[in-house]
Design a protein around this motif. Sequence first.
Motif, PDB file in Angstrom:
ATOM      1  N   SER A  85       0.857  -1.183   0.000  1.00 48.14           N
ATOM      2  CA  SER A  85       0.000   0.000   0.000  1.00 48.14           C
ATOM      3  C   SER A  85       0.889   1.228   0.000  1.00 48.14           C
ATOM      4  CB  SER A  85      -0.940  -0.002   1.212  1.00 48.14           C
ATOM      5  OG  SER A  85      -0.192  -0.030   2.420  1.00 48.14           O
ATOM      6  N   ARG A  86       0.273   2.394   0.052  1.00 45.28           N
ATOM      7  CA  ARG A  86       1.038   3.633  -0.124  1.00 45.28           C
ATOM      8  C   ARG A  86       1.079   4.446   1.165  1.00 45.28           C
ATOM      9  NH1 ARG A  86      -2.101   5.425  -5.626  1.00 45.28           N
ATOM     10  NH2 ARG A  86      -3.751   5.623  -4.074  1.00 45.28           N
ATOM     11  N   TYR A  87       2.134   5.192   1.332  1.00 49.16           N
ATOM     12  CA  TYR A  87       2.133   6.248   2.328  1.00 49.16           C
ATOM     13  C   TYR A  87       1.075   7.277   1.923  1.00 49.16           C
ATOM     14  CZ  TYR A  87       6.478   4.395   4.219  1.00 49.16           C
ATOM     15  OH  TYR A  87       7.413   3.576   4.801  1.00 49.16           O
ATOM     16  N   ARG A  88       0.638   8.030   2.908  1.00 48.08           N
ATOM     17  CA  ARG A  88      -0.418   9.033   2.740  1.00 48.08           C
ATOM     18  C   ARG A  88      -1.720   8.393   2.249  1.00 48.08           C
ATOM     19  NH1 ARG A  88       0.495  15.211   0.403  1.00 48.08           N
ATOM     20  NH2 ARG A  88      -1.651  15.872   0.622  1.00 48.08           N
ATOM     21  N   SER A  89      -1.960   7.187   2.735  1.00 45.60           N
ATOM     22  CA  SER A  89      -3.218   6.515   2.432  1.00 45.60           C
ATOM     23  C   SER A  89      -3.967   6.247   3.729  1.00 45.60           C
ATOM     24  CB  SER A  89      -2.955   5.195   1.712  1.00 45.60           C
ATOM     25  OG  SER A  89      -2.268   4.276   2.557  1.00 45.60           O
ATOM     26  N   TYR A  90      -5.255   5.971   3.600  1.00 49.10           N
ATOM     27  CA  TYR A  90      -6.067   5.571   4.748  1.00 49.10           C
ATOM     28  C   TYR A  90      -7.029   4.485   4.286  1.00 49.10           C
ATOM     29  CZ  TYR A  90      -9.284   5.616   8.671  1.00 49.10           C
ATOM     30  OH  TYR A  90     -10.067   5.236   9.739  1.00 49.10           O
ATOM     31  N   HIS A  91      -6.996   3.325   4.950  1.00 48.42           N
ATOM     32  CA  HIS A  91      -7.837   2.203   4.562  1.00 48.42           C
ATOM     33  C   HIS A  91      -8.761   1.739   5.681  1.00 48.42           C
ATOM     34  CE1 HIS A  91      -5.923   1.636   0.659  1.00 48.42           C
ATOM     35  NE2 HIS A  91      -4.755   1.829   1.246  1.00 48.42           N
ATOM     36  N   GLY A  92      -8.798   2.474   6.787  1.00 54.85           N
ATOM     37  CA  GLY A  92      -9.699   2.111   7.867  1.00 54.85           C
ATOM     38  C   GLY A  92      -9.003   2.067   9.207  1.00 54.85           C
ATOM     39  N   ALA A  93      -9.801   1.825  10.264  1.00 50.44           N
ATOM     40  CA  ALA A  93      -9.312   1.970  11.630  1.00 50.44           C
ATOM     41  C   ALA A  93      -9.049   0.661  12.345  1.00 50.44           C
ATOM     42  CB  ALA A  93     -10.328   2.777  12.446  1.00 50.44           C
ATOM     43  N   THR A  94      -9.520  -0.460  11.815  1.00 51.67           N
ATOM     44  CA  THR A  94      -9.237  -1.743  12.445  1.00 51.67           C
ATOM     45  C   THR A  94      -7.776  -2.113  12.221  1.00 51.67           C
ATOM     46  OG1 THR A  94     -10.139  -2.775  10.469  1.00 51.67           O
ATOM     47  CG2 THR A  94     -11.588  -2.616  12.384  1.00 51.67           C
ATOM     48  N   VAL A 136      -1.971  -5.554  -3.997  1.00 53.02           N
ATOM     49  CA  VAL A 136      -1.697  -4.123  -3.872  1.00 53.02           C
ATOM     50  C   VAL A 136      -3.024  -3.443  -3.538  1.00 53.02           C
ATOM     51  CG1 VAL A 136      -1.041  -2.016  -5.097  1.00 53.02           C
ATOM     52  CG2 VAL A 136       0.242  -4.143  -5.483  1.00 53.02           C
ATOM     53  N   PHE A 137      -3.044  -2.666  -2.468  1.00 57.24           N
ATOM     54  CA  PHE A 137      -4.232  -1.920  -2.048  1.00 57.24           C
ATOM     55  C   PHE A 137      -4.043  -0.440  -2.386  1.00 57.24           C
ATOM     56  CE2 PHE A 137      -5.005  -5.722   0.243  1.00 57.24           C
ATOM     57  CZ  PHE A 137      -6.317  -5.717   0.681  1.00 57.24           C
ATOM     58  N   LEU A 138      -4.965   0.123  -3.149  1.00 55.85           N
ATOM     59  CA  LEU A 138      -4.902   1.534  -3.520  1.00 55.85           C
ATOM     60  C   LEU A 138      -6.258   2.195  -3.328  1.00 55.85           C
ATOM     61  CD1 LEU A 138      -3.056   1.453  -6.990  1.00 55.85           C
ATOM     62  CD2 LEU A 138      -2.024   1.731  -4.738  1.00 55.85           C
ATOM     63  N   GLU A 139      -6.271   3.409  -2.840  1.00 61.01           N
ATOM     64  CA  GLU A 139      -7.441   4.267  -2.990  1.00 61.01           C
ATOM     65  C   GLU A 139      -7.431   4.794  -4.427  1.00 61.01           C
ATOM     66  OE1 GLU A 139      -8.045   6.915   0.801  1.00 61.01           O
ATOM     67  OE2 GLU A 139      -5.910   6.526   0.511  1.00 61.01           O
ATOM     68  N   SER A 140      -8.544   4.687  -5.122  1.00 61.84           N
ATOM     69  CA  SER A 140      -8.568   5.188  -6.504  1.00 61.84           C
ATOM     70  C   SER A 140      -8.234   6.672  -6.523  1.00 61.84           C
ATOM     71  CB  SER A 140      -9.933   4.928  -7.144  1.00 61.84           C
ATOM     72  OG  SER A 140     -10.965   5.570  -6.415  1.00 61.84           O
ATOM     73  N   VAL A 141      -8.859   7.428  -5.662  1.00 61.83           N
ATOM     74  CA  VAL A 141      -8.524   8.825  -5.406  1.00 61.83           C
ATOM     75  C   VAL A 141      -8.254   8.923  -3.915  1.00 61.83           C
ATOM     76  CG1 VAL A 141      -9.323  11.217  -5.462  1.00 61.83           C
ATOM     77  CG2 VAL A 141      -9.997   9.630  -7.286  1.00 61.83           C
ATOM     78  N   VAL A 142      -7.096   9.396  -3.552  1.00 59.11           N
ATOM     79  CA  VAL A 142      -6.740   9.440  -2.131  1.00 59.11           C
ATOM     80  C   VAL A 142      -7.737  10.311  -1.387  1.00 59.11           C
ATOM     81  CG1 VAL A 142      -5.003  10.180  -0.470  1.00 59.11           C
ATOM     82  CG2 VAL A 142      -4.323   9.003  -2.574  1.00 59.11           C
ATOM     83  N   ASN A 150      -6.503  11.910   3.140  1.00 66.05           N
ATOM     84  CA  ASN A 150      -5.200  12.564   3.175  1.00 66.05           C
ATOM     85  C   ASN A 150      -4.967  13.530   2.015  1.00 66.05           C
ATOM     86  OD1 ASN A 150      -3.599  11.454   5.564  1.00 66.05           O
ATOM     87  ND2 ASN A 150      -4.445   9.603   4.663  1.00 66.05           N
ATOM     88  N   GLY A 151      -6.042  14.123   1.508  1.00 72.63           N
ATOM     89  CA  GLY A 151      -5.812  15.251   0.625  1.00 72.63           C
ATOM     90  C   GLY A 151      -6.423  15.265  -0.742  1.00 72.63           C
ATOM     91  N   ALA A 152      -7.336  14.340  -1.078  1.00 68.71           N
ATOM     92  CA  ALA A 152      -7.974  14.340  -2.396  1.00 68.71           C
ATOM     93  C   ALA A 152      -6.938  14.381  -3.514  1.00 68.71           C
ATOM     94  CB  ALA A 152      -8.946  15.512  -2.535  1.00 68.71           C
ATOM     95  N   LEU A 153      -6.029  13.429  -3.488  1.00 69.44           N
ATOM     96  CA  LEU A 153      -4.987  13.346  -4.514  1.00 69.44           C
ATOM     97  C   LEU A 153      -5.498  12.510  -5.682  1.00 69.44           C
ATOM     98  CD1 LEU A 153      -1.859  12.745  -2.266  1.00 69.44           C
ATOM     99  CD2 LEU A 153      -2.600  14.887  -3.303  1.00 69.44           C
ATOM    100  N   ILE A 154      -5.430  13.071  -6.872  1.00 67.13           N
ATOM    101  CA  ILE A 154      -5.973  12.446  -8.075  1.00 67.13           C
ATOM    102  C   ILE A 154      -4.828  11.872  -8.897  1.00 67.13           C
ATOM    103  CG2 ILE A 154      -7.320  12.833 -10.168  1.00 67.13           C
ATOM    104  CD1 ILE A 154      -8.540  15.310  -8.657  1.00 67.13           C
TER     105      ILE A 154
END
Length: 412
Positions: free
Chosen positions: A124-133, A192-198, A201-205
């Motif tokens: 996964s990436r730095y500056r990502s968020y995938h949940g709290a568990t 690999v886990f990615l947010e499609s749009v971050v 942590n900042g709405a990174l496209i």
Amino acid sequence: MSYPFFFTWTAQQNAKPLDIRGGEGAWFDTADGARWLDMGSLVFQASLGHGNRRMVHAIKAQAERLALSYPSAVYPEKVALAEKLLAHAPPGFSKVFFTLGGSDATENAIKIARLASGRHKLISRYRSYHGATMGAVSLGGDYRRPPVEPGLAGVVHVDDFAFMARGEKGAKPQSQIPSILELEGPSTVAAVFLESVVGANGALIPPPGYLEEVRAACDAHGVLLVMDEVLAGFGRTGKWFGFEHWPGVVPDLITCGKAITAGYGTLGAVLVHERVARVFETKVLHAGLTFYAHPLAVAAGLEALTIYEEEKLIERAAGLETKLHAGLEGLRAAFPEVVRENRVLGLFSGTDLALEQAAWAKFDAALRRENVLVHVRPHVGTLMLSPPLIIGEDELDEGFRRIHRALGEALA
């Protein structure tokens, strides 16, 4: 005032709760008589706004019809919601695993990926968020992970954001993921886990070509691609799913939450492509939840998706992108020394502000006095907007007037 429960993500003495008592549309009311304009969809989930009567009626009707179930049960709404979710996924998706929200959608995607692949590492990436568990926060790459480490073993983080956030226009993507796969030994990497749009942590496209590059690297090594659509999904970016802005990029799993019920029920889901789902025809899926596909949550999800479809709210979010962008550019014109960059996709935006820590605190306090809810992210220097998909253009204008005044007050 002291409360007999914890507030999340804060030292308890610093909590600043809102006593919410109701609301309608893009507005909610607090116990002190104030009326707040919701420019953040609460925590990005309230895409149908507040007090939606159709949603309330659907939940009440379900409670009268069937209010209790168990994980292996079948009932009409459960089937209908799964079918509707798969209808909006790319071709080839054949199964849904229901969860209680976005965090445990991540947890169960981890299980599915590891079980299906027989591998254990996750990228996964730095500056990502995938949940709290615990598994989800281990994948995350922001300030929430270090305080609770050691976390899940086998997680490797990459830093792709310098390029994504500040890369030159038209430059070739330069993801670290292909090289990290090689260095880690691709035969050990499950997904690999990615947010499609971050999101948080900042709405990174992502720039053109980025997701395509990652998909190709995963394909080359038999690594699964999991797209986190918990925040970006269900119209937030003007598409049903954020990754649809990059045609041809089809993930293996899609995690969902938040707007799947527009916030009216606690529900998440993992959508699974047939190439992964077929593994579990003969292999045990070691995953389950007591409240798997709870009828009240499923009813909320089914009605929310129906409203998105019937009222064409996904298309509406895409159409309001220009309006949202214009408001942000107006903010930049008014404060050119402070507003550095605006990023907008659908009804989701990130605005980077050059503010000192004290100014961020003043800005946050001023926003509260203006009774406008937005997402202030000092740790990445970003103001984020994500208004309900039903917001009116005049309400967007009013929101920007309040933000303008608050920023002016913070800089005074």
